[in-house]
Design a protein around this motif. Sequence first.
Motif, PDB file in Angstrom:
ATOM      1  N   LEU A   1       0.823  -1.203   0.000  1.00  0.00           N
ATOM      2  CA  LEU A   1       0.000   0.000   0.000  1.00  0.00           C
ATOM      3  C   LEU A   1       0.861   1.258   0.000  1.00  0.00           C
ATOM      4  CD1 LEU A   1      -2.998   0.949   0.207  1.00  0.00           C
ATOM      5  CD2 LEU A   1      -2.629   1.071   2.663  1.00  0.00           C
ATOM      6  N   THR A   2       1.860   1.300   0.863  1.00  0.00           N
ATOM      7  CA  THR A   2       2.728   2.479   0.902  1.00  0.00           C
ATOM      8  C   THR A   2       3.569   2.585  -0.368  1.00  0.00           C
ATOM      9  OG1 THR A   2       4.375   1.235   2.148  1.00  0.00           O
ATOM     10  CG2 THR A   2       2.861   2.587   3.402  1.00  0.00           C
ATOM     11  N   PHE A   3       3.966   1.455  -0.915  1.00  0.00           N
ATOM     12  CA  PHE A   3       4.717   1.451  -2.172  1.00  0.00           C
ATOM     13  C   PHE A   3       3.870   2.034  -3.297  1.00  0.00           C
ATOM     14  CE2 PHE A   3       6.600  -0.750  -5.878  1.00  0.00           C
ATOM     15  CZ  PHE A   3       7.916  -0.382  -5.692  1.00  0.00           C
ATOM     16  N   SER A   4       2.587   1.710  -3.316  1.00  0.00           N
ATOM     17  CA  SER A   4       1.706   2.224  -4.374  1.00  0.00           C
ATOM     18  C   SER A   4       1.515   3.729  -4.248  1.00  0.00           C
ATOM     19  CB  SER A   4       0.359   1.512  -4.338  1.00  0.00           C
ATOM     20  OG  SER A   4      -0.374   1.872  -3.178  1.00  0.00           O
ATOM     21  N   PHE A   5       1.492   4.266  -3.017  1.00  0.00           N
ATOM     22  CA  PHE A   5       1.396   5.717  -2.854  1.00  0.00           C
ATOM     23  C   PHE A   5       2.619   6.412  -3.430  1.00  0.00           C
ATOM     24  CE2 PHE A   5      -1.589   4.968   0.834  1.00  0.00           C
ATOM     25  CZ  PHE A   5      -2.688   5.469   0.162  1.00  0.00           C
ATOM     26  N   GLY A   6       3.772   5.818  -3.267  1.00  0.00           N
ATOM     27  CA  GLY A   6       4.991   6.408  -3.806  1.00  0.00           C
ATOM     28  C   GLY A   6       5.042   6.365  -5.316  1.00  0.00           C
ATOM     29  N   TRP A   7       4.432   5.363  -5.920  1.00  0.00           N
ATOM     30  CA  TRP A   7       4.483   5.223  -7.370  1.00  0.00           C
ATOM     31  C   TRP A   7       3.329   5.910  -8.089  1.00  0.00           C
ATOM     32  CZ3 TRP A   7       6.589   0.726 -10.526  1.00  0.00           C
ATOM     33  CH2 TRP A   7       7.908   0.479 -10.181  1.00  0.00           C
ATOM     34  N   THR A   8       2.345   6.367  -7.372  1.00  0.00           N
ATOM     35  CA  THR A   8       1.178   6.975  -8.008  1.00  0.00           C
ATOM     36  C   THR A   8       1.534   8.127  -8.944  1.00  0.00           C
ATOM     37  OG1 THR A   8      -0.254   6.276  -6.219  1.00  0.00           O
ATOM     38  CG2 THR A   8      -1.038   8.087  -7.559  1.00  0.00           C
ATOM     39  N   PRO A   9       2.423   9.051  -8.578  1.00  0.00           N
ATOM     40  CA  PRO A   9       2.758  10.133  -9.519  1.00  0.00           C
ATOM     41  C   PRO A   9       3.448   9.642 -10.785  1.00  0.00           C
ATOM     42  CG  PRO A   9       3.495  10.686  -7.306  1.00  0.00           C
ATOM     43  CD  PRO A   9       3.048   9.260  -7.273  1.00  0.00           C
ATOM     44  N   CYS A  10       4.132   8.515 -10.691  1.00  0.00           N
ATOM     45  CA  CYS A  10       4.824   7.989 -11.873  1.00  0.00           C
ATOM     46  C   CYS A  10       3.886   7.187 -12.773  1.00  0.00           C
ATOM     47  CB  CYS A  10       5.975   7.089 -11.439  1.00  0.00           C
ATOM     48  SG  CYS A  10       7.178   7.882 -10.388  1.00  0.00           S
ATOM     49  N   ILE A  11       3.050   6.384 -12.164  1.00  0.00           N
ATOM     50  CA  ILE A  11       2.198   5.477 -12.928  1.00  0.00           C
ATOM     51  C   ILE A  11       0.913   6.156 -13.385  1.00  0.00           C
ATOM     52  CG2 ILE A  11       0.817   3.375 -12.722  1.00  0.00           C
ATOM     53  CD1 ILE A  11       3.006   2.211 -11.031  1.00  0.00           C
ATOM     54  N   GLY A  12       0.392   7.078 -12.587  1.00  0.00           N
ATOM     55  CA  GLY A  12      -0.895   7.709 -12.880  1.00  0.00           C
ATOM     56  C   GLY A  12      -1.013   8.314 -14.260  1.00  0.00           C
ATOM     57  N   PRO A  13      -0.069   9.174 -14.686  1.00  0.00           N
ATOM     58  CA  PRO A  13      -0.203   9.773 -16.021  1.00  0.00           C
ATOM     59  C   PRO A  13      -0.149   8.749 -17.156  1.00  0.00           C
ATOM     60  CG  PRO A  13       1.333  11.034 -14.700  1.00  0.00           C
ATOM     61  CD  PRO A  13       1.014   9.799 -13.925  1.00  0.00           C
ATOM     62  N   VAL A  14       0.683   7.738 -17.012  1.00  0.00           N
ATOM     63  CA  VAL A  14       0.767   6.702 -18.056  1.00  0.00           C
ATOM     64  C   VAL A  14      -0.526   5.912 -18.114  1.00  0.00           C
ATOM     65  CG1 VAL A  14       2.014   4.649 -18.803  1.00  0.00           C
ATOM     66  CG2 VAL A  14       3.266   6.555 -17.805  1.00  0.00           C
TER      67      VAL A  14
END
Length: 111
Positions: free
Chosen positions: A14-27
């Motif tokens: 869960l915490t890992f996904s919060f960190g990756w949200t800005p990277c993965i979200g736009p794609v």
Amino acid sequence: MTKGGYIGAFLLGLTFSFGWTPCIGPVLAGILSIAAGEGSPAYGGFLMFLYTLGLAIPFLIMSVFSDYLLQRIRRLYRYMGGIKIASGLMLIGMGLLLMTDQLNTIVGWIQ
């Protein structure tokens, strides 16, 4: 499982996904908009399948070869101070290029 158990693994993910949200979200937004514009659920599903493979394959490779990779990474520990300084300088440089709207100059250097 050890130490944290299933709840610990869930919280780590869960915490890992919060960190990756800005990277993965736009794609992901781009893929979903392309899929919505095409009007074909099959094509949208195919794009999402490719997107999922692109995320999953590196993690699967890391998990299969984790022992081997950890042995190799341990050799880098003596250089870690220099690696941190170099990567920090690169981050600062990229941030300055982004803030001054000069990020395209890197493309000119590459070509």
